[in-house]
Write an enzyme that holds these catalytic residues in place. Sequence first.
Site, PDB file in Angstrom:
ATOM      1  N   ARG A   1       0.842  -1.200   0.000  1.00 26.13           N
ATOM      2  CA  ARG A   1       0.000   0.000   0.000  1.00 26.13           C
ATOM      3  C   ARG A   1       0.872   1.242   0.000  1.00 26.13           C
ATOM      4  NH1 ARG A   1      -5.117  -0.831   4.143  1.00 26.13           N
ATOM      5  NH2 ARG A   1      -5.977  -2.676   3.141  1.00 26.13           N
TER       6      ARG A   1
ATOM      7  N   SER B   1      -8.513  -0.294   0.777  1.00 26.44           N
ATOM      8  CA  SER B   1      -9.483  -0.452   1.854  1.00 26.44           C
ATOM      9  C   SER B   1      -9.937   0.899   2.410  1.00 26.44           C
ATOM     10  CB  SER B   1      -8.893  -1.342   2.949  1.00 26.44           C
ATOM     11  OG  SER B   1      -9.855  -1.683   3.909  1.00 26.44           O
TER      12      SER B   1
ATOM     13  N   ASP C   1     -16.619  -0.470   5.225  1.00 25.07           N
ATOM     14  CA  ASP C   1     -15.575   0.414   4.710  1.00 25.07           C
ATOM     15  C   ASP C   1     -15.557   0.330   3.180  1.00 25.07           C
ATOM     16  OD1 ASP C   1     -14.463  -2.126   4.539  1.00 25.07           O
ATOM     17  OD2 ASP C   1     -12.447  -1.476   5.083  1.00 25.07           O
TER      18      ASP C   1
ATOM     19  N   ASP D   1     -13.931  -0.993   0.746  1.00 25.83           N
ATOM     20  CA  ASP D   1     -13.837  -2.260   0.018  1.00 25.83           C
ATOM     21  C   ASP D   1     -14.662  -3.360   0.679  1.00 25.83           C
ATOM     22  OD1 ASP D   1     -12.094  -2.566   2.208  1.00 25.83           O
ATOM     23  OD2 ASP D   1     -10.862  -4.009   1.136  1.00 25.83           O
TER      24      ASP D   1
ATOM     25  N   ARG E   1     -14.727  -4.712   6.176  1.00 28.24           N
ATOM     26  CA  ARG E   1     -14.833  -4.414   7.607  1.00 28.24           C
ATOM     27  C   ARG E   1     -16.217  -3.832   7.897  1.00 28.24           C
ATOM     28  NH1 ARG E   1     -10.039  -1.500  10.246  1.00 28.24           N
ATOM     29  NH2 ARG E   1     -10.828   0.299   9.135  1.00 28.24           N
TER      30      ARG E   1
END
Length: 618
Positions: free
Chosen positions: A69, A171, A328, A330, A333
């Site tokens: 990331r 994410s 969230d 993507d 969560r």
Amino acid sequence: MGDSGDLNSNLHFRATGDPHLDKAIYQWMSWDKNPKTYGQMEALLREGSVEELRRRLCSRMSFGTAGLRAAMGAGFALINDLTIIQSTQGLYKHCVASFPDLRSRGLVVGYDTRGQEASGCSSERLARLTAAVMLGKGIPVYLFSTYVPTPFVPYAVKKLRAATGVMITASHNPKEDNGYKVYWETGAQITPPHDKEILRCIEESGEPWGDSWRVGLADSSPLRRDPTEEICSRYMEELKSVCFHSELNSRTRLKFVHSSFHGVGHNFVQQAFRVFGFLPPIPVPEQKDPDPLFPTVSCPNPEEGEPVLELSLRLAEREGARIVLATDPDADRLAVAEQFSDCQWKVFTGNELAALLGWWMLFNWKELHTSQADTERVCMLATTVSSKILKALARVEGFQFEETLPGFKWIGKKIDELTKAGKEVLFAFEESIGFMCGSMVPDKDGISAAAVLAEMAAYLDNQNLTLNQQLANIFEIYGLHISTTSYVICHDPPTVERIFSRLRNFEGENKYPMSCGEYSVAHVRDVTTGYDSSQPDKKCVLPVTKNSQMLTFTFQNGIVATLRTSGTEPKIKYYTEFCALPGKSDASSLKVELWKVTEALVEEFLEPDKNNLIRRSM
């Protein structure tokens, strides 16, 4: 943007005097065919921004707790067309060495809706380039034709028997970021040694291969397959395995609001609710559709609590909905809030939701199984920085509990081991609102968790109980667990190194702190070095992770505190928890004790470097 342009035919730049940097500049300008990132690098060269060039070009991303990331933009240290191509070339080389049947199994590629105009990057484009690298080498690719939740990729890897999978997502990170998450054949995220081997292969495969820039190859190659319809259908059908009360769901009086945080979750949560027999949740209109700018939230992370849930809570009040669910961007969560009085909301922590979901999964499993032998076959898992509430449940109920390093990749690895040993994994979680209900997906999954949570709320409501009341019941039976999670931001790596080095030499060389404030330390575990004073041989049971920092202190009063660096952000996180025995429910005194230990931890262990730290709460 076309497949590739000849941007590099008249390549000239002024040398910086640093041979390492000059080589990196030459490589970048020779290999990059994205006009926007090429233009960014040209501008930095014209301006003579040597330090910025060095920051972008003289280091590479490494696999953290959630893959690669970084911010989108030009440079080997950032996410862009070239680094995604290089990463996939490295992945290809490692897969060829690992899977003799790679050409028959192929890989899965999915993506979210992130994008950045300035760098010409979008998750979809990066996914298509990922596919192009593999297709160019004759490897079949299951490339989704539209955005999907992250859990659909590991689910597809398992169901399609693919060798590996890639999800392009960052994410809940800031809008400037994107990422590259890799799954192995088990459906779990990669762990060592695969991550190290892929990085080694990336270093060996820097120059793009002939077909690697052909972003349109996914449209013409007969090796490209679209798994979207099949995987969505199979996922929703299998979701019924964690639905236990569909008839009750269809007649519940509860109403739910759902926010997808400008991400991918809306359509999929709506479908999941229908599978469970619910009316679809009320969407937050301003946040329903994907938008890579995340315009209504300061941070696209529902874990930040009430400030970022503002639109959801106000809509719920207007609609008479008692439960707010937020996935969230993507959709791996889940955040949850429950109204307890007019305009008053309880936003549950990840640890509190895990207590509820763990209890719920066990409660329904026990309805179908009665023998002790069956119970001993059942497992639940949590990361080591998460609440010990599942451990408390296991102690009373007799199932197996396992602890892992932070990150769902370690949970996924452990699940594979347990499954091969004949165990049944009911539930797993990490404190940062990541939950796995059942064994459909060996990764966190906000879609299934949203439906399971809604069913639990409906069942409890039918018993005239709220989620918060049931949480109190759980703590009464298994012991009160009070935890805090906070962090400091530090953009200076030497400061981070200095903090942890000081703690390892606190009372002298190689001597850890024996106290913190007025509180005595009983045990110290250092996962970075492999030391654990609680073990007879002083060695950690958990795997050693030399590339990240993590220290855990167990105090004489039973409080456990962990300091660790984040795998994806410039943070030092600290976690503290008071685990009380059943019957000892004086919450106010336990909270005071926990607060004192937490403050002492920050003041003595972190704040000697406070000039380089920004303290935040979670």
